[in-house]
Design a protein around this motif. Structure first.
Motif, PDB file in Angstrom:
ATOM      1  N   CYS A 256       0.820  -1.213   0.000  1.00 53.02           N
ATOM      2  CA  CYS A 256       0.000   0.000   0.000  1.00 53.02           C
ATOM      3  C   CYS A 256       0.855   1.264   0.000  1.00 53.02           C
ATOM      4  O   CYS A 256       0.333   2.374  -0.133  1.00 53.02           O
ATOM      5  CB  CYS A 256      -0.952   0.007   1.196  1.00 53.02           C
ATOM      6  SG  CYS A 256      -0.132   0.271   2.783  1.00 53.02           S
ATOM      7  N   GLY A 257       2.174   1.088   0.172  1.00 54.58           N
ATOM      8  CA  GLY A 257       3.070   2.235   0.162  1.00 54.58           C
ATOM      9  C   GLY A 257       3.556   2.656   1.533  1.00 54.58           C
ATOM     10  O   GLY A 257       4.552   3.386   1.648  1.00 54.58           O
ATOM     11  N   LYS A 258       2.868   2.229   2.583  1.00 53.16           N
ATOM     12  CA  LYS A 258       3.282   2.563   3.938  1.00 53.16           C
ATOM     13  C   LYS A 258       4.241   1.500   4.459  1.00 53.16           C
ATOM     14  O   LYS A 258       4.488   0.489   3.803  1.00 53.16           O
ATOM     15  CB  LYS A 258       2.057   2.673   4.839  1.00 53.16           C
ATOM     16  CG  LYS A 258       1.084   3.779   4.439  1.00 53.16           C
ATOM     17  CD  LYS A 258      -0.079   3.893   5.409  1.00 53.16           C
ATOM     18  CE  LYS A 258      -0.975   2.669   5.355  1.00 53.16           C
ATOM     19  NZ  LYS A 258      -2.169   2.810   6.240  1.00 53.16           N
ATOM     20  N   SER A 259       4.761   1.707   5.653  1.00 50.32           N
ATOM     21  CA  SER A 259       5.639   0.718   6.266  1.00 50.32           C
ATOM     22  C   SER A 259       5.072   0.308   7.622  1.00 50.32           C
ATOM     23  O   SER A 259       4.320   1.057   8.254  1.00 50.32           O
ATOM     24  CB  SER A 259       7.053   1.268   6.435  1.00 50.32           C
ATOM     25  OG  SER A 259       7.039   2.409   7.271  1.00 50.32           O
ATOM     26  N   GLY A 260       5.451  -0.907   8.060  1.00 55.34           N
ATOM     27  CA  GLY A 260       5.012  -1.396   9.366  1.00 55.34           C
ATOM     28  C   GLY A 260       3.601  -1.934   9.387  1.00 55.34           C
ATOM     29  O   GLY A 260       3.051  -2.215  10.461  1.00 55.34           O
ATOM     30  N   CYS A 261       2.968  -2.104   8.222  1.00 52.59           N
ATOM     31  CA  CYS A 261       1.604  -2.643   8.170  1.00 52.59           C
ATOM     32  C   CYS A 261       1.585  -4.096   8.644  1.00 52.59           C
ATOM     33  O   CYS A 261       2.561  -4.842   8.491  1.00 52.59           O
ATOM     34  CB  CYS A 261       1.046  -2.573   6.754  1.00 52.59           C
ATOM     35  SG  CYS A 261       0.714  -0.914   6.156  1.00 52.59           S
ATOM     36  N   PHE A 262       0.460  -4.499   9.166  1.00 49.57           N
ATOM     37  CA  PHE A 262       0.227  -5.881   9.597  1.00 49.57           C
ATOM     38  C   PHE A 262       0.648  -6.851   8.492  1.00 49.57           C
ATOM     39  O   PHE A 262       1.378  -7.812   8.719  1.00 49.57           O
ATOM     40  CB  PHE A 262      -1.267  -6.020   9.925  1.00 49.57           C
ATOM     41  CG  PHE A 262      -1.653  -7.267  10.674  1.00 49.57           C
ATOM     42  CD1 PHE A 262      -0.726  -8.213  11.080  1.00 49.57           C
ATOM     43  CD2 PHE A 262      -2.996  -7.501  10.976  1.00 49.57           C
ATOM     44  CE1 PHE A 262      -1.113  -9.362  11.763  1.00 49.57           C
ATOM     45  CE2 PHE A 262      -3.392  -8.638  11.656  1.00 49.57           C
ATOM     46  CZ  PHE A 262      -2.448  -9.567  12.045  1.00 49.57           C
ATOM     47  N   GLU A 263       0.210  -6.578   7.265  1.00 50.76           N
ATOM     48  CA  GLU A 263       0.507  -7.480   6.150  1.00 50.76           C
ATOM     49  C   GLU A 263       1.980  -7.453   5.769  1.00 50.76           C
ATOM     50  O   GLU A 263       2.524  -8.461   5.310  1.00 50.76           O
ATOM     51  CB  GLU A 263      -0.353  -7.112   4.938  1.00 50.76           C
ATOM     52  CG  GLU A 263      -0.189  -8.051   3.759  1.00 50.76           C
ATOM     53  CD  GLU A 263      -1.285  -7.927   2.725  1.00 50.76           C
ATOM     54  OE1 GLU A 263      -0.970  -7.529   1.603  1.00 50.76           O
ATOM     55  OE2 GLU A 263      -2.454  -8.223   3.065  1.00 50.76           O
ATOM     56  N   ALA A 264       2.655  -6.335   5.978  1.00 49.12           N
ATOM     57  CA  ALA A 264       4.065  -6.232   5.601  1.00 49.12           C
ATOM     58  C   ALA A 264       4.973  -7.024   6.536  1.00 49.12           C
ATOM     59  O   ALA A 264       6.000  -7.559   6.107  1.00 49.12           O
ATOM     60  CB  ALA A 264       4.491  -4.775   5.572  1.00 49.12           C
ATOM     61  N   VAL A 265       4.608  -7.106   7.815  1.00 52.99           N
ATOM     62  CA  VAL A 265       5.538  -7.695   8.791  1.00 52.99           C
ATOM     63  C   VAL A 265       5.146  -9.084   9.286  1.00 52.99           C
ATOM     64  O   VAL A 265       6.004  -9.842   9.747  1.00 52.99           O
ATOM     65  CB  VAL A 265       5.715  -6.759  10.015  1.00 52.99           C
ATOM     66  CG1 VAL A 265       6.318  -5.433   9.579  1.00 52.99           C
ATOM     67  CG2 VAL A 265       4.397  -6.528  10.746  1.00 52.99           C
ATOM     68  N   ALA A 266       3.855  -9.453   9.215  1.00 55.44           N
ATOM     69  CA  ALA A 266       3.411 -10.702   9.851  1.00 55.44           C
ATOM     70  C   ALA A 266       3.126 -11.827   8.873  1.00 55.44           C
ATOM     71  O   ALA A 266       2.835 -12.942   9.286  1.00 55.44           O
ATOM     72  CB  ALA A 266       2.163 -10.432  10.706  1.00 55.44           C
ATOM     73  N   THR A 267       3.185 -11.552   7.570  1.00 55.08           N
ATOM     74  CA  THR A 267       2.944 -12.600   6.585  1.00 55.08           C
ATOM     75  C   THR A 267       4.228 -13.397   6.356  1.00 55.08           C
ATOM     76  O   THR A 267       5.284 -13.089   6.913  1.00 55.08           O
ATOM     77  CB  THR A 267       2.477 -11.990   5.259  1.00 55.08           C
ATOM     78  OG1 THR A 267       3.414 -10.975   4.874  1.00 55.08           O
ATOM     79  CG2 THR A 267       1.108 -11.361   5.397  1.00 55.08           C
ATOM     80  N   TYR A 268       4.131 -14.431   5.508  1.00 51.00           N
ATOM     81  CA  TYR A 268       5.296 -15.265   5.231  1.00 51.00           C
ATOM     82  C   TYR A 268       6.476 -14.437   4.730  1.00 51.00           C
ATOM     83  O   TYR A 268       7.608 -14.592   5.188  1.00 51.00           O
ATOM     84  CB  TYR A 268       4.948 -16.341   4.194  1.00 51.00           C
ATOM     85  CG  TYR A 268       3.964 -17.379   4.671  1.00 51.00           C
ATOM     86  CD1 TYR A 268       3.847 -17.714   6.013  1.00 51.00           C
ATOM     87  CD2 TYR A 268       3.146 -18.040   3.752  1.00 51.00           C
ATOM     88  CE1 TYR A 268       2.940 -18.666   6.448  1.00 51.00           C
ATOM     89  CE2 TYR A 268       2.241 -19.009   4.170  1.00 51.00           C
ATOM     90  CZ  TYR A 268       2.132 -19.316   5.518  1.00 51.00           C
ATOM     91  OH  TYR A 268       1.238 -20.268   5.938  1.00 51.00           O
TER      92      TYR A 268
END
Length: 403
Positions: A256-268
């Protein structure tokens, strides 16, 4: 005010679907009990049941207990005879399977996007495989109930209109209409999260719960919601999209362009990225030797196994993952106050990260909202997306949403 009229054929189909739903939920059941449950006259129920039995969709299974006259014949679904073609368009490939009404698969195929992700390329592959599946269904004397498709995107579940699918760069695509025109059968399209929640309701741990959230944490984060026994999609079919809620100060960029998102850090992929970023030079050399100098061999499963074997960096990565999941779940608890939350995908590693999930869920939630909320594993451990795609067809048809 707009008025609609229904002809005899349409009314018969609506009654038939209602009867099917009662048989699915309460079978084996007698025709008299179906009549009482739906408020339909006995002749209508008998006629519709006879038609369903002739078509092989329901079957007489045994005699019931007499209440004074002849013993009633109990009807049940011929679940293995009626099938659905399920399609899941996932980030790393598409999967197509043939599912019966009990959620069991007899054939699953995994296909790549080697021809590309453009609509024509995906549809070209789907067309040939689905045509073949329809031939096999007809040859086996089975009955095709419809085609269900789950896609990672923003989907109008009423029309099958894909408003956005980032992984495919699709926008404003009449995917459901294209599918219906091509295959001449009922077709239902759903977002991945909603489809998985419907599968949880029909075939998983949510069958006895009217208010729950299912969250799948894998290649992406997909969330589906049930409120008062009904799937909730939101005004623009984007409800409970917690994947882009910030849960970390990590600088890992999200799609989405942001950093630290749930999807950015907790996915595989987030787990792999955080693990590699933590390694020092000597550790990198050891890792490269361990994976035979192919970074493609670094995956979440490998990191889980390293954590189980006592690797301190891997253990910290998994504990941090639990922290991020706890924060993400806290958003859901505060926003929806569900009775239960079911987790699939990454939750298989619960023995290491469970404590941190619970700790940070409690820290992130309003006490009264968290009170008595059950958080646990999904009742569907395999093929969640594909089962969801098939479940969408069962749910829609049983609710009488004919298209």
């Amino acid at each position: 005010m707009e008025y609609f009229t229904i002809d005899k054929t349409g009314m018969k189909e609506i009654n038939t679907l209602a009867i099917l739903n009662v048989i699915r939920e309460m079978g084996p059941i007698s025709k008299a009990d179906i009549s009482r449950e739906l408020g339909l006259n006995a002749a209508t129920v008998s006629s519709n049941c006879s038609d369903l039995e002739t078509r092989g969709i329901v079957k007489a299974v045994r005699e019931g207990v007499s209440t004074g006259g002849r013993k009633p014949t109990l009807m049940d679904l011929n679940a293995e005879k009626v099938v659905i073609i399920a399609v899941s368009l996932e980030r790393n490939g598409m999967r197509i399977g043939r599912m019966d009404l009990n959620g069991h698969f007899t054939d699953i195929r995994s296909l790549s996007y080697e021809r590309g992700r453009q609509l024509w390329a995906v549809f070209d592959v789907l067309g040939s495989v689905i045509d073949r599946e329809k031939e096999l269904i007809e040859a086996a004397g089975e009955i095709l109930l419809g085609i269900g498709c789950a896609i990672d995107g923003l989907v109008n579940t009423e029309t099958g209109y894909v408003r956005r699918a980032k992984d495919f760069q699709w926008r404003e695509v009449e995917f459901g209409k294209i599918m219906r025109d091509r295959f001449k059968t009922h077709v239902y399209i759903s977002g991945m999260g909603s489809a998985m929640a419907i599968a949880e309701r029909l075939y998983g741990a949510g069958s006895d719960c009217d208010n729950f959230v299912h969250i799948h944490i894998g290649e992406g984060i997909y969330t589906g919601v049930y409120i008062n026994g009904t799937p909730y999609a939101g005004f623009n079919f984007g409800a409970c999209n917690v994947g882009h809620h910030k849960v970390s100060s990590e600088t890992i960029k999200c799609t989405c362009g942001k950093s630290g998102c749930f999807e950015a850090v907790a996915t595989y992929s987030g787990i792999v990225t955080r693990f590699v970023n933590r390694l020092e030079e000597g550790e990198v050399n050891k890792l490269l030797e361990y994976i035979q100098y192919d970074m493609a061999n670094v995956n979440a499963d490998m990191i889980y196994n390293m954590a189980l074997q006592g690797n301190p960096i891997a253990q910290q990565i998994i504990r941090d993952t639990g922290r991020y999941i706890g924060r993400g779940l806290g958003v859901i608890v505060n926003m929806l106050n569900p009775e239960k939350i079911f987790i699939s995908g990454i939750y298989d590693a619960h023995n290491i990260m469970n404590r941190n999930i619970n700790k940070h869920l409690a820290h992130s939630s309003i006490d009264k909202n968290l009170y008595q909320v059950y958080v646990g594993e999904s009742g569907i451990q395999r093929n969640q997306a594909l089962t969801g795609a098939g479940a969408v067809v069962v749910d829609k048809l049983m609710r009488g949403h004919i298209r």
